[in-house]
Design an enzyme around this catalytic site. Structure first.
Site, PDB file in Angstrom:
ATOM      1  N   HIS A 191      37.960  15.136  58.517  1.00  0.00           N
ATOM      2  CA  HIS A 191      37.631  15.150  60.018  1.00  0.00           C
ATOM      3  C   HIS A 191      38.919  14.666  60.533  1.00  0.00           C
ATOM      4  O   HIS A 191      39.406  13.631  60.206  1.00  0.00           O
ATOM      5  CB  HIS A 191      36.356  14.851  60.433  1.00  0.00           C
ATOM      6  CG  HIS A 191      36.183  13.279  60.297  1.00  0.00           C
ATOM      7  ND1 HIS A 191      36.665  12.182  61.183  1.00  0.00           N
ATOM      8  CD2 HIS A 191      35.770  12.548  59.384  1.00  0.00           C
ATOM      9  CE1 HIS A 191      36.237  11.244  60.856  1.00  0.00           C
ATOM     10  NE2 HIS A 191      35.669  11.235  59.416  1.00  0.00           N
ATOM     11  N   HIS A 232      36.553   1.681  61.479  1.00  0.00           N
ATOM     12  CA  HIS A 232      35.950   1.564  62.789  1.00  0.00           C
ATOM     13  C   HIS A 232      36.081   0.292  63.518  1.00  0.00           C
ATOM     14  O   HIS A 232      35.430  -0.079  64.571  1.00  0.00           O
ATOM     15  CB  HIS A 232      34.368   1.598  62.906  1.00  0.00           C
ATOM     16  CG  HIS A 232      33.956   3.175  62.254  1.00  0.00           C
ATOM     17  ND1 HIS A 232      32.951   3.857  62.666  1.00  0.00           N
ATOM     18  CD2 HIS A 232      34.324   4.032  61.793  1.00  0.00           C
ATOM     19  CE1 HIS A 232      32.784   4.861  62.104  1.00  0.00           C
ATOM     20  NE2 HIS A 232      33.815   5.043  61.661  1.00  0.00           N
ATOM     21  N   ASP A 270      40.015   6.474  58.258  1.00  0.00           N
ATOM     22  CA  ASP A 270      38.839   7.154  58.384  1.00  0.00           C
ATOM     23  C   ASP A 270      39.228   8.239  59.533  1.00  0.00           C
ATOM     24  O   ASP A 270      38.889   7.912  60.649  1.00  0.00           O
ATOM     25  CB  ASP A 270      37.642   6.328  59.074  1.00  0.00           C
ATOM     26  CG  ASP A 270      36.604   7.076  59.376  1.00  0.00           C
ATOM     27  OD1 ASP A 270      36.350   8.397  58.901  1.00  0.00           O
ATOM     28  OD2 ASP A 270      35.371   6.456  59.760  1.00  0.00           O
ATOM     29  N   ASP A 310      38.846  13.674  64.119  1.00  0.00           N
ATOM     30  CA  ASP A 310      38.514  12.821  65.113  1.00  0.00           C
ATOM     31  C   ASP A 310      38.556  11.124  64.749  1.00  0.00           C
ATOM     32  O   ASP A 310      38.387  11.044  63.317  1.00  0.00           O
ATOM     33  CB  ASP A 310      36.964  13.377  66.022  1.00  0.00           C
ATOM     34  CG  ASP A 310      35.983  13.050  64.957  1.00  0.00           C
ATOM     35  OD1 ASP A 310      36.320  13.673  63.741  1.00  0.00           O
ATOM     36  OD2 ASP A 310      34.957  12.481  65.453  1.00  0.00           O
ATOM     37  N   GLU A 328      32.991  14.254  63.736  1.00  0.00           N
ATOM     38  CA  GLU A 328      32.355  13.691  62.913  1.00  0.00           C
ATOM     39  C   GLU A 328      31.619  12.480  63.157  1.00  0.00           C
ATOM     40  O   GLU A 328      30.537  12.232  63.047  1.00  0.00           O
ATOM     41  CB  GLU A 328      33.226  13.432  61.641  1.00  0.00           C
ATOM     42  CG  GLU A 328      32.262  13.114  60.129  1.00  0.00           C
ATOM     43  CD  GLU A 328      32.073  11.625  60.126  1.00  0.00           C
ATOM     44  OE1 GLU A 328      31.231  11.462  59.415  1.00  0.00           O
ATOM     45  OE2 GLU A 328      32.660  10.735  60.879  1.00  0.00           O
ATOM     46  N   GLU A 329      32.683  11.648  64.213  1.00  0.00           N
ATOM     47  CA  GLU A 329      31.917  10.336  64.517  1.00  0.00           C
ATOM     48  C   GLU A 329      31.037  10.483  65.423  1.00  0.00           C
ATOM     49  O   GLU A 329      30.162   9.377  65.887  1.00  0.00           O
ATOM     50  CB  GLU A 329      33.223   9.621  65.016  1.00  0.00           C
ATOM     51  CG  GLU A 329      34.313   9.381  64.049  1.00  0.00           C
ATOM     52  CD  GLU A 329      34.175   8.501  62.984  1.00  0.00           C
ATOM     53  OE1 GLU A 329      32.752   8.070  63.028  1.00  0.00           O
ATOM     54  OE2 GLU A 329      34.872   8.240  62.003  1.00  0.00           O
ATOM     55  N   ASP A 370      34.147  15.897  50.220  1.00  0.00           N
ATOM     56  CA  ASP A 370      34.004  15.042  51.209  1.00  0.00           C
ATOM     57  C   ASP A 370      34.442  13.722  51.134  1.00  0.00           C
ATOM     58  O   ASP A 370      34.245  13.041  50.352  1.00  0.00           O
ATOM     59  CB  ASP A 370      32.798  15.564  52.366  1.00  0.00           C
ATOM     60  CG  ASP A 370      33.040  15.045  53.895  1.00  0.00           C
ATOM     61  OD1 ASP A 370      34.311  14.815  54.175  1.00  0.00           O
ATOM     62  OD2 ASP A 370      31.913  15.054  54.640  1.00  0.00           O
TER      63      ASP A 370
END
Ligand SMILES: [Zn+2]
Length: 440
Positions: free
Chosen positions: A76, A410, A108, A78, A142-143, A169
């Site tokens: 992903h 994150h 990520d 985003d 995704e987030e 994934d």
């Protein structure tokens, strides 16, 4: 390789931030990212068919005339928002400092998307001819649950009646085994995910002046309910990924622990006692529930007419959301349950497969003598939206991170080492050649 690092840095500079509220998305940045891929990877865009799904979902299809089941790689593009001003370096300038690239999305998950694109571009250049079709699917939310990106891409693939030999994934990584109490490094491959449900639980109360109150106000009823639920956790259960993980870890244990973990089903009554004491391991053997938000009352001297609390539930395989609602209701006739979000836990992927074998062989080849084990993921990935398309969904990102590096996901000062990024390309090259080629 320098070129791939530069491409990666450029990708990290695009501010593709995911927010819970759609109106906060800056979709120009997402468009910019799609254009960036197009400009940067000309061979892919000449050789693979690209479909844009639901505006920003990206699907590439490397077609062959072969009849074998296709494979798919997910990622992903985003990223989660940043705390402005609290980073050492600008989170969107992707500074390269002492062989580390600092940026939001470095681990990520732009590292995945760009290393996959670099790999496929190089494979085409090297005249690699796949023996089965290859799909690359890149989500853009995704987030924030993947409902616009991954879910829509999956729907499209289902409408084409496709089935995949395997889907890879992000998910598990390679970490020091000390994080799981064993020596050496350990590679964990996610083969299932718990699901997440949010319920709003409301209690009604008598209205009126607080000078002549009833025995229990709405808040009192709610507090008693919360205490009861917290004191009676869901039943424990040993599910396959956890059983496999314990067996694998047992090979690096000794003494009594080794004996118990080698046969976790037989000794589960003992094992569950010690697992239940640690928050992390407790979450692997039962559905957990956390009361996360509460709301009630309007003034100090007014009885509240209602009180409500949000329960965030992580459902373990073997439970369904229906069971959880019944269970909550069993604590009180008075509780009203409103569903805010509800999802069933995923299937557990099969590990007795050619593709799993190739995945573990590649991990051994690239990362050396690591202990490889399947595991249960407590967090979610885009791949849970692809369940209908394959029984063999594996969640593994070929990155080796220390506990400290992992904690930057994150968080402020997220970075990836140049070595890690380069190794991802080496890994995907070998994996794709084996899983989609004729070398295995
Ligand atoms: Zn991610």
């Amino acid at each position: 390789m320098t070129r791939s690092i530069e491409n990666f840095r450029k990708a990290l500079q695009i501010k593709t931030i995911s927010y819970p509220e759609t109106e906060r998305f800056d979709f120009d940045e997402f468009k910019k990212f799609i254009d960036f891929l197009e400009k940067t990877y000309p061979l892919i865009h000449n050789t693979l068919e690209r479909k844009i799904i639901n505006h920003y979902g990206i699907l590439y299809h490397w077609k062959t005339d072969k009849k074998l089941l296709p494979i798919m790689m997910l990622a992903h593009y985003d990223v989660v928002p940043v705390n402005e001003g609290s980073w050492k370096y600008d989170p969107f300038s992707a500074d390269l400092v002492e062989d580390k690239i600092y940026a939001r999305g470095a681990i990520d998950d732009k590292n995945s998307i760009i290393s996959i694109m670099e790999t496929v571009e190089a494979l085409i250049k090297a005249d690699f001819k796949p023996e089965r079709d290859i799909y690359l699917a890149f989500g853009y939310d995704e987030e924030t649950l993947g409902i616009r990106g991954a879910k829509e891409i999956s729907k499209y693939l289902q409408s084409e009646n496709l089935q995949f030999e395997c889907i890879l994934d992000e998910g598990g990584i390679v970490t020091p085994g000390s994080m799981m109490g064993v020596d050496g490094d350990i590679a964990v491959i996610g083969i299932g995910e718990k699901s997440q449900c949010n319920y709003k639980l409301t209690f009604k109360g008598e209205q009126g002046h607080s000078s002549a109150p009833p025995t229990h106000t709405a808040i009192g009823k709610m507090a008693a309910f919360i205490k009861e639920v917290e004191d009676h956790p869901r039943k424990t259960r040993l599910i396959k990924p956890v059983e496999e993980m314990l067996k694998n870890l047992s090979t690096r244990k000794s003494g009594l622990e080794k004996i118990l973990m080698r046969n976790p089903r037989r000794y589960f009554s003992l094992i569950k006692k010690s697992m239940g004491k640690n928050h992390q391991t407790n979450a692997l053997i039962r559905t957990t529930l956390a009361f996360t938000m509460a709301d009630s009352g309007t003034a100090p001297n007014i009885l509240p007419d209602k009180a409500s609390v949000i329960a965030n539930v992580r459902v373990l395989q073997g439970d369904q959301p229906e069971d959880i609602k019944k269970w909550l209701q069993s604590f009180s006739d008075e509780v009203e349950i409103k569903v805010l979000a509800e999802e069933a836990p995923t299937k557990i992927s099969n590990i007795e497969t050619r593709s799993y074998q190739i995945l573990t062989d590649t991990i051994h080849h690239i990362f050396g003598d690591v202990l490889i084990t399947p595991y249960l993921m407590i967090g979610g990935t885009d791949s849970r939206n692809y369940e209908a398309l394959s029984d063999n969904i594996y969640k593994f990102m070929p990155c080796k991170l220390t506990a400290a590096e992992l904690s930057l996901m994150h968080a402020d000062d997220e970075y990836i080492s140049v070595d890690n990024f380069k190794r991802m390309i080496t890994f995907y090259d070998e994996f794709i050649r084996k899983v989609a080629g004729n070398e295995f």
